[in-house]
Design a protein around this motif. Structure first.
Motif, PDB file in Angstrom:
ATOM      1  N   GLY A 132      -2.081  39.391 -25.868  1.00 47.14           N
ATOM      2  CA  GLY A 132      -1.790  38.361 -26.871  1.00 47.14           C
ATOM      3  C   GLY A 132      -2.216  38.854 -28.233  1.00 47.14           C
ATOM      4  O   GLY A 132      -2.840  39.894 -28.355  1.00 47.14           O
ATOM      5  N   TYR A 133      -1.861  38.131 -29.279  1.00 41.74           N
ATOM      6  CA  TYR A 133      -2.250  38.550 -30.621  1.00 41.74           C
ATOM      7  C   TYR A 133      -2.731  37.377 -31.468  1.00 41.74           C
ATOM      8  O   TYR A 133      -2.676  37.428 -32.682  1.00 41.74           O
ATOM      9  CB  TYR A 133      -1.081  39.245 -31.325  1.00 41.74           C
ATOM     10  N   PHE A 134      -3.182  36.315 -30.795  1.00 44.35           N
ATOM     11  CA  PHE A 134      -3.711  35.167 -31.523  1.00 44.35           C
ATOM     12  C   PHE A 134      -5.231  35.256 -31.614  1.00 44.35           C
ATOM     13  O   PHE A 134      -5.870  36.027 -30.895  1.00 44.35           O
ATOM     14  CB  PHE A 134      -3.326  33.859 -30.826  1.00 44.35           C
ATOM     15  N   ASP A 135      -5.797  34.436 -32.482  1.00 47.51           N
ATOM     16  CA  ASP A 135      -7.246  34.377 -32.651  1.00 47.51           C
ATOM     17  C   ASP A 135      -7.768  32.993 -32.283  1.00 47.51           C
ATOM     18  O   ASP A 135      -8.524  32.372 -33.035  1.00 47.51           O
ATOM     19  CB  ASP A 135      -7.631  34.715 -34.104  1.00 47.51           C
ATOM     20  N   VAL A 136      -7.371  32.504 -31.120  1.00 50.74           N
ATOM     21  CA  VAL A 136      -7.778  31.187 -30.640  1.00 50.74           C
ATOM     22  C   VAL A 136      -9.019  31.344 -29.759  1.00 50.74           C
ATOM     23  O   VAL A 136      -9.074  32.222 -28.895  1.00 50.74           O
ATOM     24  CB  VAL A 136      -6.638  30.511 -29.853  1.00 50.74           C
ATOM     25  N   CYS A 137     -10.014  30.494 -29.978  1.00 53.70           N
ATOM     26  CA  CYS A 137     -11.271  30.586 -29.241  1.00 53.70           C
ATOM     27  C   CYS A 137     -11.218  29.767 -27.946  1.00 53.70           C
ATOM     28  O   CYS A 137     -10.258  29.062 -27.682  1.00 53.70           O
ATOM     29  CB  CYS A 137     -12.427  30.105 -30.114  1.00 53.70           C
ATOM     30  N   LEU A 138     -12.288  29.869 -27.166  1.00 55.20           N
ATOM     31  CA  LEU A 138     -12.377  29.147 -25.891  1.00 55.20           C
ATOM     32  C   LEU A 138     -12.256  27.642 -26.107  1.00 55.20           C
ATOM     33  O   LEU A 138     -11.498  26.960 -25.398  1.00 55.20           O
ATOM     34  CB  LEU A 138     -13.706  29.470 -25.211  1.00 55.20           C
ATOM     35  N   ASP A 139     -12.968  27.109 -27.069  1.00 57.71           N
ATOM     36  CA  ASP A 139     -12.902  25.674 -27.328  1.00 57.71           C
ATOM     37  C   ASP A 139     -11.497  25.266 -27.765  1.00 57.71           C
ATOM     38  O   ASP A 139     -11.049  24.156 -27.471  1.00 57.71           O
ATOM     39  CB  ASP A 139     -13.917  25.275 -28.407  1.00 57.71           C
ATOM     40  N   GLY A 140     -10.797  26.169 -28.442  1.00 62.47           N
ATOM     41  CA  GLY A 140      -9.429  25.886 -28.845  1.00 62.47           C
ATOM     42  C   GLY A 140      -8.509  25.712 -27.656  1.00 62.47           C
ATOM     43  O   GLY A 140      -7.592  24.867 -27.677  1.00 62.47           O
ATOM     44  N   ILE A 141      -8.734  26.485 -26.600  1.00 61.72           N
ATOM     45  CA  ILE A 141      -7.937  26.339 -25.384  1.00 61.72           C
ATOM     46  C   ILE A 141      -8.215  24.986 -24.742  1.00 61.72           C
ATOM     47  O   ILE A 141      -7.290  24.275 -24.327  1.00 61.72           O
ATOM     48  CB  ILE A 141      -8.229  27.499 -24.411  1.00 61.72           C
ATOM     49  N   PHE A 142      -9.489  24.616 -24.669  1.00 65.13           N
ATOM     50  CA  PHE A 142      -9.832  23.289 -24.132  1.00 65.13           C
ATOM     51  C   PHE A 142      -9.168  22.181 -24.947  1.00 65.13           C
ATOM     52  O   PHE A 142      -8.586  21.241 -24.390  1.00 65.13           O
ATOM     53  CB  PHE A 142     -11.349  23.085 -24.113  1.00 65.13           C
ATOM     54  N   ARG A 143      -9.241  22.275 -26.254  1.00 61.60           N
ATOM     55  CA  ARG A 143      -8.687  21.232 -27.112  1.00 61.60           C
ATOM     56  C   ARG A 143      -7.171  21.163 -27.002  1.00 61.60           C
ATOM     57  O   ARG A 143      -6.593  20.074 -27.046  1.00 61.60           O
ATOM     58  CB  ARG A 143      -9.126  21.472 -28.554  1.00 61.60           C
ATOM     59  N   ARG A 144      -6.519  22.300 -26.865  1.00 58.97           N
ATOM     60  CA  ARG A 144      -5.064  22.299 -26.639  1.00 58.97           C
ATOM     61  C   ARG A 144      -4.716  21.596 -25.343  1.00 58.97           C
ATOM     62  O   ARG A 144      -3.837  20.724 -25.308  1.00 58.97           O
ATOM     63  CB  ARG A 144      -4.547  23.740 -26.602  1.00 58.97           C
ATOM     64  N   ASP A 145      -5.412  21.954 -24.263  1.00 58.84           N
ATOM     65  CA  ASP A 145      -5.132  21.337 -22.965  1.00 58.84           C
ATOM     66  C   ASP A 145      -5.444  19.842 -22.991  1.00 58.84           C
ATOM     67  O   ASP A 145      -4.687  19.022 -22.463  1.00 58.84           O
ATOM     68  CB  ASP A 145      -5.939  22.029 -21.865  1.00 58.84           C
ATOM     69  N   HIS A 146      -6.551  19.489 -23.610  1.00 59.14           N
ATOM     70  CA  HIS A 146      -6.930  18.079 -23.709  1.00 59.14           C
ATOM     71  C   HIS A 146      -5.893  17.305 -24.509  1.00 59.14           C
ATOM     72  O   HIS A 146      -5.556  16.148 -24.158  1.00 59.14           O
ATOM     73  CB  HIS A 146      -8.314  17.961 -24.352  1.00 59.14           C
ATOM     74  N   LEU A 147      -5.364  17.905 -25.559  1.00 59.06           N
ATOM     75  CA  LEU A 147      -4.340  17.262 -26.376  1.00 59.06           C
ATOM     76  C   LEU A 147      -3.107  16.932 -25.543  1.00 59.06           C
ATOM     77  O   LEU A 147      -2.617  15.795 -25.556  1.00 59.06           O
ATOM     78  CB  LEU A 147      -3.952  18.188 -27.537  1.00 59.06           C
ATOM     79  N   VAL A 148      -2.605  17.908 -24.817  1.00 59.13           N
ATOM     80  CA  VAL A 148      -1.391  17.695 -24.016  1.00 59.13           C
ATOM     81  C   VAL A 148      -1.639  16.654 -22.932  1.00 59.13           C
ATOM     82  O   VAL A 148      -0.855  15.707 -22.761  1.00 59.13           O
ATOM     83  CB  VAL A 148      -0.913  19.016 -23.393  1.00 59.13           C
ATOM     84  N   LEU A 149      -2.732  16.801 -22.204  1.00 56.27           N
ATOM     85  CA  LEU A 149      -3.014  15.885 -21.102  1.00 56.27           C
ATOM     86  C   LEU A 149      -3.274  14.464 -21.585  1.00 56.27           C
ATOM     87  O   LEU A 149      -2.818  13.492 -20.971  1.00 56.27           O
ATOM     88  CB  LEU A 149      -4.204  16.396 -20.287  1.00 56.27           C
ATOM     89  N   SER A 150      -3.998  14.339 -22.676  1.00 59.51           N
ATOM     90  CA  SER A 150      -4.305  12.989 -23.173  1.00 59.51           C
ATOM     91  C   SER A 150      -3.058  12.291 -23.694  1.00 59.51           C
ATOM     92  O   SER A 150      -2.897  11.079 -23.513  1.00 59.51           O
ATOM     93  CB  SER A 150      -5.378  13.050 -24.257  1.00 59.51           C
ATOM     94  N   ARG A 151      -2.146  13.039 -24.322  1.00 61.36           N
ATOM     95  CA  ARG A 151      -0.883  12.449 -24.752  1.00 61.36           C
ATOM     96  C   ARG A 151      -0.105  11.918 -23.550  1.00 61.36           C
ATOM     97  O   ARG A 151       0.469  10.819 -23.609  1.00 61.36           O
ATOM     98  CB  ARG A 151      -0.040  13.472 -25.502  1.00 61.36           C
ATOM     99  N   CYS A 152      -0.077  12.676 -22.488  1.00 61.96           N
ATOM    100  CA  CYS A 152       0.654  12.254 -21.286  1.00 61.96           C
ATOM    101  C   CYS A 152      -0.014  11.049 -20.634  1.00 61.96           C
ATOM    102  O   CYS A 152       0.657  10.093 -20.224  1.00 61.96           O
ATOM    103  CB  CYS A 152       0.748  13.405 -20.299  1.00 61.96           C
ATOM    104  N   GLN A 153      -1.352  11.091 -20.545  1.00 72.65           N
ATOM    105  CA  GLN A 153      -2.068   9.999 -19.893  1.00 72.65           C
ATOM    106  C   GLN A 153      -1.884   8.690 -20.658  1.00 72.65           C
ATOM    107  O   GLN A 153      -1.621   7.640 -20.068  1.00 72.65           O
ATOM    108  CB  GLN A 153      -3.554  10.371 -19.783  1.00 72.65           C
ATOM    109  N   LYS A 154      -1.964   8.759 -21.971  1.00 71.60           N
ATOM    110  CA  LYS A 154      -1.825   7.552 -22.789  1.00 71.60           C
ATOM    111  C   LYS A 154      -0.406   6.989 -22.741  1.00 71.60           C
ATOM    112  O   LYS A 154      -0.208   5.771 -22.800  1.00 71.60           O
ATOM    113  CB  LYS A 154      -2.232   7.843 -24.223  1.00 71.60           C
TER     114      LYS A 154
END
Length: 306
Positions: free
Chosen positions: A246-268
């Motif tokens: 890959g060539y991005f500079d996304v951190c570990l917490d960024g991965i969690f926040r991305r996943d949480h964003l998608v899942l929370s949108r679906c759950q709501k």
């Protein structure tokens, strides 16, 4: 209830020394969930094991001649090199089982609201050829399967692997009831990127903040415009700053926040979601485990806490 789909066969494939594909990461991830997160002791977790689908089930998605050659070991050597794996009967069994796992995650999501497959995301497989470690396209297969379920009229595939979902785009381009949405690095594999319904191509060295802000904006627009009844989510972790492909500079917490964003949108929005772990590449396979586990961390936070 949080259903997790896993089969030991995912890591039971002998590859040449130094092979780029991190085949042991699935077993390591599963063991981490058992040993470190102790999910086997959580009454809210349901572990499920898929059974391999039949070869003929793939012929409605992929060209029958390709499927016959692929699983009958008559595919030309050049086409196997494009896939990136040496042919073996175990590779066949693994492919059929992993495809079944993504299909199972769809069925579980229709029942529980969410299903997570601890494999999957083989989005570079096209109609009549495989590529980039992908023999058959489980995302496209699962999306079409989702349309056969009650009250599912529109499916969205949200692919957050760092590589564009080119196979998914071409396989599903004529499916008006399936929306393909790919978030990827603009200068990365594949060189040719056929158009998805929505493509968010980000430059190399995109930071965590840039990634999340841009993705959230487009995600909100996509959900509002298309209003899907079901989502299939590729939670690839090769967006991480230390990924070798890959060539991005996304951190570990960024991965969690991305996943949480998608899942929370679906759950709501009460949209069922089937998620796969997708790509992630390190020579030290253990380094991928915590990254992939963020999907499960996010799911527990969203679905256990309500």
């Amino acid at each position: 209830m949080l259903p997790l789909v896993y089969h030991p066969i995912y890591s039971e494939l002998e590859l040449p020394d130094g092979h780029r594909y991190p085949i042991s990461k699935y077993r390591r991830l599963y063991q981490y969930l058992i040993d470190e997160m102790k999910l086997d002791q959580d009454n809210e977790i349901l572990f499920c094991q898929p059974e391999a689908i039949g070869v003929d089930e793939l012929k409605a998605l992929h060209h029958p001649d390709y499927i016959e050659a692929l699983f009958g070991n008559t595919l030309p050597a050049a086409k196997m090199r494009r896939i990136g794996f040496p042919w073996s009967q175990q590779l066949v069994k693994r492919t059929l089982t992993s495809t079944a796992g993504t299909k199972m995650a769809v069925d579980l999501a229709s029942q529980y609201g969410i299903g997570i497959h601890l494999s999957g995301g083989y989005h570079h497989a096209h109609h009549d050829f495989g590529s980039g470690f992908c023999l058959v396209n489980d995302l496209a297969f699962a999306a079409r399967h989702a349309l056969t379920l009650d009250n599912i009229d529109k499916v969205m595939v949200i692919d957050c692997d760092v590589h564009q979902g080119d196979g998914t785009a071409t396989l599903l381009r004529d499916d008006d009831n399936i929306i393909t949405f790919s978030v990827h690095c603009d200068k990365n594999f594949p060189a040719r990127k056929p158009a998805s319904d929505i493509d968010l191509a980000l430059p190399k060295h995109t930071t965590t903040t840039e990634y999340l802000e841009t993705f959230e904006s487009i995600l909100n627009l996509a959900l509002a415009q298309h209003q899907p009844d079901f989502i299939i989510y590729d939670a690839g972790v090769d967006i991480h700053q230390h990924d070798e492909l890959g060539y991005f500079d996304v951190c570990l917490d960024g991965i969690f926040r991305r996943d949480h964003l998608v899942l929370s949108r679906c759950q709501k929005a009460d949209i069922p979601i089937a998620a796969v772990v997708g790509g992630g590449y390190r020579q030290d396979h253990q380094q991928l485990v915590e990254l992939h586990a963020q999907l499960v961390h996010a799911a527990r936070k969203v679905y256990h806490s309500g």
